[in-house]
Design a protein around this motif. Structure first.
Motif, short mmCIF file in Angstrom:
data_model
loop_
_atom_site.label_atom_id
_atom_site.label_comp_id
_atom_site.label_asym_id
_atom_site.label_seq_id
_atom_site.Cartn_x
_atom_site.Cartn_y
_atom_site.Cartn_z
N GLN A 1 0.83 -1.03 -0.01
CA GLN A 1 0.14 0.03 0.06
C GLN A 1 0.92 1.20 0.02
O GLN A 1 0.73 2.13 -0.83
CB GLN A 1 -0.83 -0.13 1.24
N ALA B 1 -6.59 7.41 5.18
CA ALA B 1 -5.86 7.52 3.84
C ALA B 1 -5.34 6.09 3.41
O ALA B 1 -4.79 6.19 2.30
CB ALA B 1 -4.84 8.57 3.71
N ASN B 2 -5.46 5.05 4.00
CA ASN B 2 -5.02 3.84 3.72
C ASN B 2 -6.20 3.20 3.05
O ASN B 2 -7.19 2.54 3.51
CB ASN B 2 -4.61 2.90 4.94
N ASP B 3 -5.97 3.07 1.51
CA ASP B 3 -7.01 2.59 1.02
C ASP B 3 -6.85 0.87 0.95
O ASP B 3 -7.98 0.28 0.04
CB ASP B 3 -7.00 2.87 -0.56
N ARG C 1 -7.07 -0.59 3.92
CA ARG C 1 -7.84 -1.13 5.34
C ARG C 1 -9.41 -0.38 5.19
O ARG C 1 -9.69 0.44 4.51
CB ARG C 1 -7.05 -0.18 6.12
N TYR D 1 -10.55 3.40 5.47
CA TYR D 1 -10.48 4.13 4.54
C TYR D 1 -11.81 5.03 4.14
O TYR D 1 -12.65 4.49 4.02
CB TYR D 1 -10.20 3.49 3.25
N ALA E 1 -12.81 7.83 1.47
CA ALA E 1 -11.90 8.12 -0.08
C ALA E 1 -12.11 9.89 -0.20
O ALA E 1 -11.05 10.60 -0.57
CB ALA E 1 -12.76 7.45 -1.19
N ALA F 1 -9.33 11.26 2.20
CA ALA F 1 -7.88 11.11 1.59
C ALA F 1 -7.69 11.73 0.11
O ALA F 1 -6.53 12.35 0.30
CB ALA F 1 -7.92 9.46 1.20
#
Length: 218
Positions: free
Chosen positions: A40, A190-192, A194, A197, A199, A202
């Motif tokens: 990621q 911002a961890n796409d 997990r 997330y 969007a 982020a």
């Protein structure tokens, strides 16, 4: 690609390098969450490399375990490795990545996520960088002991139980020159890769980061 770099105390650590696409604008070091140099994060590196930055992700767990990548559903293991890390050693490992980028020309910025977000604050206090950015940086109180040397931008979620409002207020009071933005989101928004997330949050945070880096790095 993964390369080996050398910290100032002789420690050898791995570092993922993503070459700049097109004309190189400068360098960015990306600092990991408690999960290591994940696929990621490599995707984030590609995003900023596409904007013209050479990107480096130092493997900050290498002093505890070489090549450690912790699955997102095994956070306690990553937390234990983070707690076992020595902050001064971690900073010189970050500095090794910063210097590797600087050797290729231009200014260098640092972007950190979670644990790395707090470390980005320390980098902006101690290292020769042009700018630092924290995405939901944690453990902030331990960094409130010295001034900033570089411009700093922070992104935080209003629902983040890792960074409660009183902790962020303390940081803003100590370092009022920080630029802070809040998002209707929780930790790791911002961890796409997990479930946390978000969007819209982020995308906005990355857009603000892009503008900030263009101003301060190149």
């Amino acid at each position: 690609m993964m390369k080996t770099i050398t910290a100032s105390d002789g420690h050898l650590l791995n570092c993922w390098f993503e070459p700049a696409v097109g004309e190189r604008r400068g360098g960015i070091a990306i600092l990991q969450e408690i999960f290591g140099v994940t696929d990621q994060l490599k995707g984030v590196a590609a995003k900023y490399a596409a904007l013209g930055y050479e990107v480096a992700i130092p493997a900050l767990f290498d002093r505890q375990e070489r090549d450690a990548v912790v699955p997102f559903d095994q956070a306690p293991r990553g937390r234990d490795m983070m707690l076992a890390s020595d902050i001064e050693q971690t900073v010189i490992d970050i500095d090794a990545a910063v210097k590797a980028l600087a050797a290729n020309g231009g200014k260098v910025g640092v972007i950190g996520f979670c644990w790395g977000g707090g470390l980005a604050l320390r980098a902006a206090q101690d290292l020769d960088i042009a700018a630092g950015v924290a995405f939901y940086g944690t453990r902030l109180p331990q960094y409130l002991d010295r001034p900033l040397k570089a411009a700093f931008l922070g992104h935080f979620g209003t629902l983040d139980d890792h960074v409660p409002a009183e902790m962020l207020d303390q940081a803003k009071a100590y370092l009022p020159e920080m630029e802070i933005h809040m998002y209707e989101a929780g930790h790791a928004f911002a961890n796409d890769a997990r479930p946390s997330y978000v969007a819209d949050a982020a995308d906005l945070a990355h857009a603000r980061t892009t503008e900030f880096l263009a101003k301060h790095v190149g």
